[in-house]
Design a protein around this motif. Structure first.
Motif, short mmCIF file in Angstrom:
data_model
loop_
_atom_site.label_atom_id
_atom_site.label_comp_id
_atom_site.label_asym_id
_atom_site.label_seq_id
_atom_site.Cartn_x
_atom_site.Cartn_y
_atom_site.Cartn_z
N CYS A 90 -99.01 12.93 -35.16
CA CYS A 90 -100.09 13.16 -36.13
C CYS A 90 -101.46 13.03 -35.47
O CYS A 90 -102.40 13.76 -35.80
CB CYS A 90 -99.97 12.20 -37.31
N GLY A 91 -101.58 12.09 -34.52
CA GLY A 91 -102.84 11.96 -33.80
C GLY A 91 -103.15 13.20 -32.97
O GLY A 91 -104.30 13.64 -32.89
N ILE A 92 -102.11 13.78 -32.36
CA ILE A 92 -102.31 15.01 -31.59
C ILE A 92 -102.70 16.16 -32.51
O ILE A 92 -103.57 16.98 -32.18
CB ILE A 92 -101.03 15.34 -30.79
N ILE A 93 -102.06 16.22 -33.68
CA ILE A 93 -102.39 17.29 -34.64
C ILE A 93 -103.84 17.17 -35.11
O ILE A 93 -104.57 18.17 -35.19
CB ILE A 93 -101.43 17.24 -35.84
N ARG A 94 -104.29 15.95 -35.40
CA ARG A 94 -105.68 15.77 -35.82
C ARG A 94 -106.66 16.19 -34.73
O ARG A 94 -107.67 16.86 -34.99
CB ARG A 94 -105.93 14.31 -36.20
N THR A 97 -106.59 20.13 -34.32
CA THR A 97 -107.14 20.92 -35.43
C THR A 97 -108.61 20.62 -35.71
O THR A 97 -109.26 21.40 -36.40
CB THR A 97 -106.34 20.66 -36.70
N LYS A 98 -109.13 19.54 -35.16
CA LYS A 98 -110.52 19.19 -35.45
C LYS A 98 -111.49 20.27 -34.98
O LYS A 98 -112.38 20.69 -35.75
CB LYS A 98 -110.85 17.85 -34.81
N PRO A 99 -111.40 20.78 -33.74
CA PRO A 99 -112.33 21.86 -33.36
C PRO A 99 -112.08 23.16 -34.11
O PRO A 99 -113.01 23.95 -34.31
CB PRO A 99 -112.07 22.03 -31.85
N SER A 112 -116.70 21.24 -45.77
CA SER A 112 -115.84 20.40 -44.92
C SER A 112 -114.38 20.81 -45.10
O SER A 112 -113.99 21.31 -46.15
CB SER A 112 -116.01 18.92 -45.24
N ILE A 113 -113.61 20.60 -44.03
CA ILE A 113 -112.15 20.74 -44.05
C ILE A 113 -111.58 19.54 -43.32
O ILE A 113 -111.93 19.29 -42.15
CB ILE A 113 -111.69 22.04 -43.35
N GLU A 114 -110.70 18.82 -43.95
CA GLU A 114 -110.15 17.62 -43.32
C GLU A 114 -108.80 17.27 -43.93
O GLU A 114 -108.44 17.75 -45.01
CB GLU A 114 -111.11 16.44 -43.48
N PHE A 115 -108.06 16.45 -43.18
CA PHE A 115 -106.79 15.95 -43.67
C PHE A 115 -107.04 14.73 -44.55
O PHE A 115 -107.67 13.76 -44.13
CB PHE A 115 -105.88 15.54 -42.51
N GLU A 116 -106.55 14.81 -45.77
CA GLU A 116 -106.62 13.63 -46.64
C GLU A 116 -105.46 12.70 -46.34
O GLU A 116 -105.65 11.49 -46.23
CB GLU A 116 -106.58 14.07 -48.10
#
Length: 555
Positions: A90-94, A97-99, A112-116
Motif C-alpha cells: 500500500c505504501g508503494i501504491i501511494r 499514484t501520488k504524482p 484534490s484526489i486522494e486515498f481515503e
C-alpha cells in the motif's frame, strides 16, 4: 382518440412505477428468508459427469498436471507475512499514484484526489501450484498459479468544485498464471539482474465497484463490459509474447557484460596546423582512437612522416554498447623512433550527439586536456577533421534482421515472421549491410590429448583473417572459459565458416602445442537463425564436446 390514448399511457406509466416500487419494497422487507441448506459433500467417484466438469477449473493444477508442485509451505509463510506485506504494498501504491494524481489537480476544476482508505484486506493470495522450467540459458523460469479472493478496502475521494465523489473497490478476485523469468543470473545479490513477467493465459478479474455508495456493477450490461474491457487491456499489455521488464540491478553493479547495440564508423579525414615537435620544424603524426568503456586496444592510423597537415582518409569500426554514455576519444602523437612519442593534442566526442544512420563531419579543436578552463588549452594545437556514423542494430533479440543482397535483399524480414519458407542462403555470396558477429566460448567437456589425460586447454576462434584466443586453463579435461569475442563485419561471404579449435600447451618438449579437436560453424546458419546456442562434438576428438553460442546483429 389519439390524445386520449396518450393521456391514458401517461397516467398508466406515472401510476405503475410508484406502485411497483412500493410493492417491491414491502415484499423485500416482509418476505421470510429461506433457511440456508448445508452443502452436500460427496467423494469424486460419486459425482456425475456434468458436475465434475463444472469443478475442473477449481481443481489445483498440481492435481491435473504432474509438472506442477505443491508449495503449501510458501502459502503458510505468505499468510504470516501478509499484514506486513499489505502495509508495504500500500505504501508503494501511494507513492506511485501520488504524482499521477498531482497531474490532474487544477485541471477540469479538480481540487484534490486522494486515498481515503487503502488496505488489501486480511486474505492473502494463494499459490495453487508452481512449475519450474529447466533451460540451457542463463536464467530461471517458473510459472505460479495464483488465486486471490481478497477483501480489500480501497476508497478514492475526488473533490470537484463543491462536490465530493467517492469510488470504492471491494471484493476482488484475480486468477492468473504468470510466467516469471529471472535473467541473467549474476554473481551479485540477489543473483539476477532483471525480472521479466508475462501472462500465459488471459487473467480472470472480478471486483465490486461502488460510486457514492451505489453498486455500479449491478447496472445491467455494465458488469460484462467492464470484465471484457479489463481482460483485453491486460492481455494487450502483458499476454505472452508481451512482457513487463523490471530491472533489479544496474549493469555496472551486477557484473553483467553489456551487449553491443550498434557499430560506430569512424573516418579520420585529415589534420590541419599541427604543432612542430621535431628539430627540423615538422612532425610525424598519427591518431589513436579509443571508445570509453572498452578494454580493447586503441585503433591507430598510419604515420604521416614530416607533415603538419596530414591526410589519412582511413576508416575504422567500433562496437557501441551504450550510446548515451560512451565517449569517443582522439589522441594525436608525434612518432619518435627512439623514446616516447610526443603528445600533439586530443579531443572527445560524446556519442549521444550523433543521429543514427546519419554521417556527421566534425572539425575538432585539439586541446591539451579535457578541461576547457585550463590556460594551456588557449594555445592552438591544430584541428582534426573526422566523419562519424552510428548505425544501431536493427534487432537485438537474436532474430536475423538482414538484409541480404540479390533477391533476398528485397524480401521483408520481421521478428514475428517465420523463416521456414525462406530461400537457401548458400546461393548468395556476400552481405549487403554491416553487422557484428558475437561468438561466446562457454566451455568444453572430455577433452584430452594423445599423450596426457589432463591437458592445458585454450580455444582459438577464427573468422576471416581474424583469430582470437581464450585464456589457458591448467590441467583440466572440462574447461570453462565463458569468454565472448566480437567480429565487426563489413563485407563477409555467407560461405565462410567460423573455425573454433581447442588446443593444449605445455611448457617443455618438442611438441609444445597439440590440437584437441575443432569445429566449423557455417556463417550462413548464424545469419539465418540470428542466434544459435548448442553443444558440438569436436572433430578429431574421441568424445570431446564444446559449448558455443553465436549471434548475428545487422545494422
Amino acid at each position: 382518440m389519439r390524445i386520449l390514448s396518450l393521456l391514458f399511457d401517461f397516467i398508466g406509466f406515472g401510476l405503475g412505477i410508484p406502485i411497483g416500487l412500493v410493492l417491491g419494497f414491502f415484499i423485500f422487507i416482509y418476505s421470510k428468508p429461506e433457511d440456508v441448506k448445508d452443502p452436500i459433500i460427496k467423494p469424486l467417484d460419486e459425482i456425475d459427469t456434468g458436475s465434475l466438469i463444472d469443478l475442473l477449473h477449481e481443481i489445483p493444477p498440481w492435481v491435473k498436471h504432474p509438472d506442477y508442485e505443491r508449495i503449501d509451505w510458501f502459502n503458510k509463510a505468505l499468510y504470516d507475512m501478509w499484514p506486513y506485506l499489505d502495509k508495504a504494498i500500500c505504501g508503494i501504491i501511494r507513492s506511485a499514484t501520488k504524482p499521477i494524481f498531482a497531474e490532474y489537480i487544477g485541471k477540469y476544476q479538480i481540487k484534490s484526489i486522494e486515498f481515503e482508505t487503502l488496505t488489501l484486506g486480511s486474505l492473502p493470495p494463494t499459490i495453487y501450484g508452481m512449475r519450474v522450467h529447466e533451460t540451457t540459458e542463463n536464467e530461471l523460469i517458473f510459472e505460479p498459479a495464483i488465486r486471490w479472493a481478497g477483501n480489500p478496502h480501497i476508497t478514492v475521494v475526488l473533490k470537484l468544485l463543491p462536490f465530493r465523489f467517492t469510488a470504492q473497490l471491494v471484493d476482488i478476485q484475480i486468477f492468473a498464471a504468470p510466467r516469471i523469468i529471472l535473467r541473467p543470473l549474476v554473481p551479485s545479490f540477489p543473483c539476477f539482474a532483471n525480472v521479466v513477467v508475462s501472462l500465459i493465459d488471459k487473467p480472470h478479474v472480478d471486483f465490486g465497484l461502488k460510486i457514492q455508495g451505489g453498486d455500479v456493477m449491478a447496472i445491467p450490461g455494465l458488469y460484462q463490459f467492464i470484465q471484457e474491457f479489463i481482460k483485453r487491456q491486460v492481455a494487450s499489455l502483458y499476454l505472452w509474447p508481451q512482457t513487463l521488464d523490471i530491472p533489479i540491478l544496474d549493469s555496472s553493479l551486477s557484473g553483467t557484460i553489456k551487449k553491443p547495440v550498434g557499430i560506430l564508423h569512424v573516418k579520420v579525414v585529415k589534420a590541419l596546423k599541427l604543432l612542430k615537435m621535431d628539430i627540423i620544424g615538422t612532425s610525424d603524426p598519427y591518431v589513436k582512437i579509443k571508445l570509453s568503456g572498452e578494454r580493447l586496444p586503441s585503433k591507430k592510423t598510419t604515420i604521416k612522416m614530416r607533415n603538419l597537415n596530414p591526410e589519412w582518409n582511413e576508416s575504422f569500426r567500433l562496437t557501441v554498447k551504450d550510446p548515451q554514455t560512451q565517449i569517443l576519444q582522439f589522441d594525436l602523437y608525434d612518432w619518435e623512433q627512439i623514446g616516447t612519442h610526443d603528445f600533439l593534442g586530443m579531443q572527445i566526442v560524446p556519442l549521444k550527439v550523433l543521429i543514427p544512420h546519419e554521417t556527421k563531419e566534425l572539425t575538432l579543436d585539439l586541446m591539451k586536456n579535457t578541461n576547457p578552463y585550463d590556460p594551456v588549452n588557449k594555445k592552438g594545437r591544430g584541428h582534426l577533421i573526422v566523419e562519424l556514423t552510428y548505425n544501431p542494430f536493427i534487432d537485438d533479440h537474436g532474430n536475423y534482421s538482414g538484409p541480404l543482397d540479390g533477391k533476398v535483399a528485397g524480401e521483408k524480414s520481421h521478428q514475428s515472421k517465420s523463416r521456414k519458407g525462406s530461400k537457401d542462403f548458400s546461393c548468395f555470396s556476400s552481405l549487403e549491410a554491416a553487422g557484428l558477429l558475437s561468438v561466446t566460448v562457454q566451455g568444453a567437456e572430455d577433452v584430452s590429448g594423445k599423450n596426457r589425460s589432463n591437458p592445458n586447454p585454450y580455444a582459438l576462434v577464427s573468422f576471416g583473417e581474424e583469430t582470437k584466443i581464450t585464456k589457458m586453463l591448467r590441467k583440466t579435461q572440462c574447461p570453462s572459459w565463458n569468454e565472448e569475442f566480437q567480429f565487426v563485419i563489413e563485407d563477409a561471404s555467407l560461405k565462410e565458416k567460423i573455425h573454433i579449435e581447442v588446443m593444449s600447451k605445455k611448457r617443455f618438449g618438442f611438441r609444445r602445442q597439440e590440437s584437441l579437436g575443432y569445429i566449423d560453424i557455417n556463417f550462413s546458419d548464424v545469419v539465418y537463425n540470428g542466434r544459435i546456442r548448442g553443444k558440438y562434438n569436436l572433430i578429431n576428438s574421441k568424445k570431446g564436446v564444446i559449448h558455443i553460442e553465436t549471434q548475428w546483429n545487422s545494422t
